[in-house]
Design a protein around this motif. Structure first.
Motif, PDB file in Angstrom:
ATOM      1  N   MET A  27       0.841  -1.209   0.000  1.00 54.96           N
ATOM      2  CA  MET A  27       0.000   0.000   0.000  1.00 54.96           C
ATOM      3  C   MET A  27       0.870   1.250   0.000  1.00 54.96           C
ATOM      4  SD  MET A  27      -2.869   1.285   2.761  1.00 54.96           S
ATOM      5  CE  MET A  27      -1.669   1.800   3.986  1.00 54.96           C
ATOM      6  N   ASN A  28       0.525   2.219  -0.839  1.00 50.98           N
ATOM      7  CA  ASN A  28       1.219   3.498  -0.860  1.00 50.98           C
ATOM      8  C   ASN A  28       0.608   4.379   0.231  1.00 50.98           C
ATOM      9  OD1 ASN A  28       2.046   6.160  -1.386  1.00 50.98           O
ATOM     10  ND2 ASN A  28       2.268   5.751  -3.580  1.00 50.98           N
ATOM     11  N   GLU A  29       1.293   4.453   1.360  1.00 50.47           N
ATOM     12  CA  GLU A  29       0.727   5.153   2.521  1.00 50.47           C
ATOM     13  C   GLU A  29       0.552   6.650   2.246  1.00 50.47           C
ATOM     14  OE1 GLU A  29       1.584   5.645   7.324  1.00 50.47           O
ATOM     15  OE2 GLU A  29       2.803   4.289   6.105  1.00 50.47           O
ATOM     16  N   ARG A  30       1.500   7.241   1.521  1.00 51.61           N
ATOM     17  CA  ARG A  30       1.397   8.687   1.235  1.00 51.61           C
ATOM     18  C   ARG A  30       0.182   8.969   0.354  1.00 51.61           C
ATOM     19  NH1 ARG A  30       4.559  12.782  -2.104  1.00 51.61           N
ATOM     20  NH2 ARG A  30       4.505  14.658  -0.790  1.00 51.61           N
ATOM     21  N   TYR A  31      -0.077   8.115  -0.604  1.00 50.77           N
ATOM     22  CA  TYR A  31      -1.265   8.287  -1.447  1.00 50.77           C
ATOM     23  C   TYR A  31      -2.537   8.153  -0.608  1.00 50.77           C
ATOM     24  CZ  TYR A  31      -5.094   6.993  -4.540  1.00 50.77           C
ATOM     25  OH  TYR A  31      -6.322   6.925  -5.145  1.00 50.77           O
ATOM     26  N   GLU A  32      -2.627   7.112   0.196  1.00 47.71           N
ATOM     27  CA  GLU A  32      -3.840   6.847   0.974  1.00 47.71           C
ATOM     28  C   GLU A  32      -4.143   7.969   1.969  1.00 47.71           C
ATOM     29  OE1 GLU A  32      -6.042   4.436   0.720  1.00 47.71           O
ATOM     30  OE2 GLU A  32      -5.023   3.336  -0.883  1.00 47.71           O
ATOM     31  N   LYS A  33      -3.097   8.504   2.616  1.00 49.83           N
ATOM     32  CA  LYS A  33      -3.311   9.482   3.679  1.00 49.83           C
ATOM     33  C   LYS A  33      -3.406  10.920   3.181  1.00 49.83           C
ATOM     34  CE  LYS A  33      -1.379   7.029   7.655  1.00 49.83           C
ATOM     35  NZ  LYS A  33      -0.392   7.096   8.775  1.00 49.83           N
ATOM     36  N   ILE A  34      -2.623  11.253   2.157  1.00 48.95           N
ATOM     37  CA  ILE A  34      -2.516  12.657   1.747  1.00 48.95           C
ATOM     38  C   ILE A  34      -3.254  12.957   0.453  1.00 48.95           C
ATOM     39  CG2 ILE A  34      -0.893  14.469   1.044  1.00 48.95           C
ATOM     40  CD1 ILE A  34       1.182  13.175   2.880  1.00 48.95           C
ATOM     41  N   PHE A  35      -3.094  12.131  -0.547  1.00 51.71           N
ATOM     42  CA  PHE A  35      -3.592  12.479  -1.880  1.00 51.71           C
ATOM     43  C   PHE A  35      -4.984  11.930  -2.181  1.00 51.71           C
ATOM     44  CE2 PHE A  35       0.940  13.117  -2.068  1.00 51.71           C
ATOM     45  CZ  PHE A  35       1.045  14.307  -2.762  1.00 51.71           C
ATOM     46  N   LYS A  36      -5.257  10.717  -1.795  1.00 50.75           N
ATOM     47  CA  LYS A  36      -6.575  10.136  -2.071  1.00 50.75           C
ATOM     48  C   LYS A  36      -7.722  10.963  -1.486  1.00 50.75           C
ATOM     49  CE  LYS A  36      -9.184   5.802  -1.763  1.00 50.75           C
ATOM     50  NZ  LYS A  36      -9.133   4.384  -1.278  1.00 50.75           N
ATOM     51  N   PRO A  37      -7.596  11.491  -0.239  1.00 48.37           N
ATOM     52  CA  PRO A  37      -8.692  12.292   0.309  1.00 48.37           C
ATOM     53  C   PRO A  37      -8.964  13.587  -0.460  1.00 48.37           C
ATOM     54  CG  PRO A  37      -7.240  11.523   2.066  1.00 48.37           C
ATOM     55  CD  PRO A  37      -6.548  11.235   0.772  1.00 48.37           C
ATOM     56  N   LEU A  38      -8.036  14.008  -1.309  1.00 42.91           N
ATOM     57  CA  LEU A  38      -8.216  15.246  -2.069  1.00 42.91           C
ATOM     58  C   LEU A  38      -9.046  15.045  -3.334  1.00 42.91           C
ATOM     59  CD1 LEU A  38      -4.595  16.702  -1.814  1.00 42.91           C
ATOM     60  CD2 LEU A  38      -6.637  17.539  -0.625  1.00 42.91           C
ATOM     61  N   GLN A  39      -9.260  13.799  -3.727  1.00 38.69           N
ATOM     62  CA  GLN A  39     -10.019  13.565  -4.954  1.00 38.69           C
ATOM     63  C   GLN A  39     -11.501  13.755  -4.703  1.00 38.69           C
ATOM     64  OE1 GLN A  39      -9.084  10.055  -7.208  1.00 38.69           O
ATOM     65  NE2 GLN A  39     -10.580  10.542  -8.799  1.00 38.69           N
ATOM     66  N   ASN A  40     -12.121  14.565  -5.568  1.00 41.80           N
ATOM     67  CA  ASN A  40     -13.561  14.805  -5.515  1.00 41.80           C
ATOM     68  C   ASN A  40     -14.105  14.533  -6.922  1.00 41.80           C
ATOM     69  OD1 ASN A  40     -15.938  15.959  -3.984  1.00 41.80           O
ATOM     70  ND2 ASN A  40     -15.914  17.306  -5.779  1.00 41.80           N
ATOM     71  N   GLY A  41     -14.305  13.258  -7.225  1.00 42.88           N
ATOM     72  CA  GLY A  41     -14.728  12.898  -8.568  1.00 42.88           C
ATOM     73  C   GLY A  41     -13.625  13.202  -9.571  1.00 42.88           C
ATOM     74  N   SER A  42     -13.917  14.092 -10.517  1.00 40.78           N
ATOM     75  CA  SER A  42     -12.935  14.443 -11.543  1.00 40.78           C
ATOM     76  C   SER A  42     -12.174  15.719 -11.201  1.00 40.78           C
ATOM     77  CB  SER A  42     -13.640  14.608 -12.900  1.00 40.78           C
ATOM     78  OG  SER A  42     -14.672  15.567 -12.807  1.00 40.78           O
ATOM     79  N   ASP A  43     -12.289  16.182  -9.956  1.00 41.95           N
ATOM     80  CA  ASP A  43     -11.575  17.371  -9.487  1.00 41.95           C
ATOM     81  C   ASP A  43     -10.699  17.022  -8.288  1.00 41.95           C
ATOM     82  OD1 ASP A  43     -13.115  18.778 -11.328  1.00 41.95           O
ATOM     83  OD2 ASP A  43     -14.561  19.440  -9.826  1.00 41.95           O
ATOM     84  N   VAL A  44      -9.832  17.972  -7.940  1.00 39.28           N
ATOM     85  CA  VAL A  44      -9.079  17.907  -6.688  1.00 39.28           C
ATOM     86  C   VAL A  44      -9.567  19.056  -5.817  1.00 39.28           C
ATOM     87  CG1 VAL A  44      -6.809  18.258  -5.636  1.00 39.28           C
ATOM     88  CG2 VAL A  44      -7.031  16.833  -7.690  1.00 39.28           C
ATOM     89  N   ARG A  45      -9.925  18.742  -4.582  1.00 37.85           N
ATOM     90  CA  ARG A  45     -10.394  19.790  -3.671  1.00 37.85           C
ATOM     91  C   ARG A  45      -9.897  19.510  -2.261  1.00 37.85           C
ATOM     92  NH1 ARG A  45     -16.745  20.839  -5.415  1.00 37.85           N
ATOM     93  NH2 ARG A  45     -16.305  21.743  -7.471  1.00 37.85           N
ATOM     94  N   GLY A  46      -9.537  20.605  -1.566  1.00 34.08           N
ATOM     95  CA  GLY A  46      -9.078  20.451  -0.195  1.00 34.08           C
ATOM     96  C   GLY A  46      -9.161  21.751   0.567  1.00 34.08           C
ATOM     97  N   SER A  47      -8.716  21.718   1.804  1.00 39.20           N
ATOM     98  CA  SER A  47      -8.680  22.901   2.648  1.00 39.20           C
ATOM     99  C   SER A  47      -7.290  23.521   2.549  1.00 39.20           C
ATOM    100  CB  SER A  47      -8.997  22.536   4.102  1.00 39.20           C
ATOM    101  OG  SER A  47      -8.809  23.652   4.943  1.00 39.20           O
ATOM    102  N   ALA A  48      -7.222  24.731   2.014  1.00 40.77           N
ATOM    103  CA  ALA A  48      -5.939  25.416   1.836  1.00 40.77           C
ATOM    104  C   ALA A  48      -5.662  26.409   2.957  1.00 40.77           C
ATOM    105  CB  ALA A  48      -5.915  26.126   0.486  1.00 40.77           C
ATOM    106  N   ILE A  49      -6.667  26.670   3.787  1.00 45.31           N
ATOM    107  CA  ILE A  49      -6.528  27.513   4.979  1.00 45.31           C
ATOM    108  C   ILE A  49      -7.144  26.741   6.136  1.00 45.31           C
ATOM    109  CG2 ILE A  49      -7.179  29.665   6.117  1.00 45.31           C
ATOM    110  CD1 ILE A  49      -7.352  30.976   3.374  1.00 45.31           C
ATOM    111  N   ALA A  50      -6.392  26.535   7.198  1.00 46.17           N
ATOM    112  CA  ALA A  50      -6.919  25.799   8.344  1.00 46.17           C
ATOM    113  C   ALA A  50      -8.010  26.603   9.048  1.00 46.17           C
ATOM    114  CB  ALA A  50      -5.794  25.471   9.319  1.00 46.17           C
ATOM    115  N   THR A  51      -9.072  25.930   9.450  1.00 45.48           N
ATOM    116  CA  THR A  51     -10.130  26.543  10.251  1.00 45.48           C
ATOM    117  C   THR A  51     -10.362  25.663  11.478  1.00 45.48           C
ATOM    118  OG1 THR A  51     -11.944  25.349   9.172  1.00 45.48           O
ATOM    119  CG2 THR A  51     -11.220  27.415   8.143  1.00 45.48           C
ATOM    120  N   GLU A  52     -11.267  26.085  12.359  1.00 44.72           N
ATOM    121  CA  GLU A  52     -11.572  25.281  13.547  1.00 44.72           C
ATOM    122  C   GLU A  52     -12.130  23.918  13.160  1.00 44.72           C
ATOM    123  OE1 GLU A  52     -14.132  27.341  16.189  1.00 44.72           O
ATOM    124  OE2 GLU A  52     -12.699  28.948  16.645  1.00 44.72           O
ATOM    125  N   LYS A  53     -12.839  23.867  12.049  1.00 48.41           N
ATOM    126  CA  LYS A  53     -13.479  22.616  11.636  1.00 48.41           C
ATOM    127  C   LYS A  53     -12.638  21.813  10.648  1.00 48.41           C
ATOM    128  CE  LYS A  53     -18.243  24.230  12.303  1.00 48.41           C
ATOM    129  NZ  LYS A  53     -19.568  24.426  11.658  1.00 48.41           N
TER     130      LYS A  53
END
Length: 501
Positions: free
Chosen positions: A1-27
């Motif tokens: 298993m590619n741990e870096r992919y599973e933990k960092i990159f896979k959660p950023l996939q939103n269908g055919s886009d990449v989306r994430g939080s670029a500014i930390a918030t309380e939530k």
């Protein structure tokens, strides 16, 4: 298993886009940094080399962004990841213009990257990718992210790239389209005498008013929120949002305009408002676009997502004599279905989601909010010259008396598997109740029509595309109808203890 992919990159996939939080918030902690963006851009470059058969040194890649607060720092990351290719900084631009940059002769980029998170909150950001064939598919993004997880690109504070004035090139193309389509006596000023208000939601599309409409003769006074501001201080940049639609309606009425148009943050979605302030979005937008296209496309098929109203189906099929294919949610699903139909020899001039993502065959099936609005504006200009109103095109379109959405969240693990079982259970439940009429064909979830002494209407139960949520859309032809339908569902949901509202 590619741990870096599973933990960092896979959660950023939103269908055919990449989306994430670029500014930390309380939530939300930050999970999209310039370094991660650099690795993803490097992954795209590797994918592009493979697709085109060209080495990186021969590839031209454009990079643009919307008005988000983190645009510049993420752009540095993306440009760092594109090192070795000919990268072009397109600056503030709309998502559709980035796709067109792969088509325009003066740019003809091999690929393009748009830094945006559409209408999402200020702290979010993301990436969209294009070639001349359109936006990338879900499988492409997965491949890019897996490749990205193997990179480790260094990012400096400022990365230089050759500038390309994409907004000017895109605006020039749009102006030529309007001139040709309206074909006014004053060819270079086809919008003279037309008062059009624009609401850009402080996103990337403010140029539509000053760089496209005004030079063609339109009066754009009363336009609002044209200046880019990633804090989005006035309203969410989303044509589905009631506050946003109220803002453009108010601007049209207060300025006495003939028409209003509104865009989301990155310009791939649009909607309109008639002179009386009435909204043209969701079902109404689909109906209007179909009516505009019907003259040159008699009997053609219009593809929509799954939550369109029965009244829209009647308008398309009975009033316009067209065919209606109600498909799945997700703008890529809808667009790909339209492309598939045309490849099979079935004329589909429009594939459009109720969210305002609308793609026309004549425009490379690009979901371009500005192009949708241009079609509306051109038709309004032509009808005005004949002494007619564009609102008349949809005068026979009906509307439900009530509509509602219920959302059940799935508790626990393996939510997709559980949600699929809920839909199977629900279909069995509906088959046992003579008041429930299962609609077929149906391409997403379970759609039910109701036509009895108590209620006339419909419901659709489906799984969310990405989240542990089961949305249920309801519409009824008389007041109180949605509550009656909801009451008929209570016994079913009482038996499923992993669902809560």
């Amino acid at each position: 298993m590619n741990e870096r992919y599973e933990k960092i990159f896979k959660p950023l996939q939103n269908g055919s886009d990449v989306r994430g939080s670029a500014i930390a918030t309380e939530k939300e902690p930050k999970n999209l940094t310039p370094e991660i963006a650099a690795d993803i851009a490097a992954g795209f470059l590797a994918w592009l080399e493979k697709k085109t058969g060209k080495p990186a040194s021969e590839l031209k890649v454009g990079v643009g962004h919307d008005s988000r607060l983190t645009a510049d720092i993420l752009k540095n990351g993306v440009l760092s990841g594109l090192s070795g290719a000919h990268a072009y900084d397109c600056g503030l631009a709309s998502t559709p213009s980035l796709f067109i940059s792969t088509i325009l002769p003066e740019s003809a980029f091999d690929g393009a990257v748009m830094i945006t998170a559409s209408h999402l909150p200020f702290n979010r950001n993301g990436l969209k990718f294009f070639t001349k064939d359109g936006g990338l598919e879900k499988a492409d993004i997965t491949e890019i992210l897996k490749t990205a997880s193997e990179k480790n690109i260094s990012v400096s504070e400022s990365v230089s790239a050759e500038s390309f004035d994409l907004v000017s090139a895109y605006s020039s193309r749009m102006m030529d389209i309007i001139k040709e389509e309206v074909n006014a006596d004053d060819y270079d000023h086809p919008l003279l005498g037309l008062h059009i208000v624009v609401d850009a939601g402080n996103g990337a599309s403010g140029f539509f008013a000053s760089r496209i409409l005004e030079p063609l003769g339109a009066d754009i006074s009363g336009s609002v929120y044209l200046d880019p501001d990633g804090n989005f201080p006035n309203h969410v940049p989303n044509p589905e949002n009631p506050v946003a639609m109220a803002a453009i309606s108010s601007a049209v009425i207060s300025s006495g305009a003939d028409l209003g148009v509104i865009f989301d943050c990155d310009g791939d979605r649009g909607a309109a408002v008639f002179s009386d302030g009435s909204e043209v979005n969701r079902n109404t937008l689909i109906a209007l676009m179909a009516a505009i296209l019907q003259e040159k496309n008699p009997g053609a098929t219009i593809v929509t997502d799954s939550v369109t109203s029965d009244e829209l189906a009647v308008f398309l099929e009975k009033d316009l004599g067209m065919k209606h294919l109600r498909f799945k949610r997700g703008y890529k699903n809808v667009i790909n279905k339209g492309i598939e139909l045309n490849a099979a020899g079935i004329n589909c001039p429009l594939a459009i989601e109720t969210s305002g993502h609308g793609a026309l065959k004549e425009n490379y099936f690009s979901d371009d909010g500005a192009y949708l609005c241009v079609k509306i504006i051109c038709k309004a200009a032509r009808l005005r010259a004949e002494g007619r109103s564009i609102k008349d095109l949809i005068s026979t379109l009906g509307a439900p008396a009530e509509s509602a959405e219920i959302r059940y969240t799935i508790k626990g693990d393996n939510f997709a598997e559980y949600g699929k079982q809920v839909l199977t259970d629900f279909e069995a439940f509906a088959e046992k109740d003579p008041r429930f009429h299962i609609v077929s064909p149906n391409y997403e979830g379970v759609r039910i029509s109701f036509d009895d002494d108590e209620v006339q209407g419909w419901m659709l139960i489906r799984m969310s595309l990405h989240d542990p949520v089961i949305p249920i859309n309801l519409e009824a032809q008389a007041a109180g109808g949605t509550k009656i339908i909801e009451g008929r569902l209570e016994s079913f949901f009482a038996e499923h203890d992993r669902l809560y509202r």
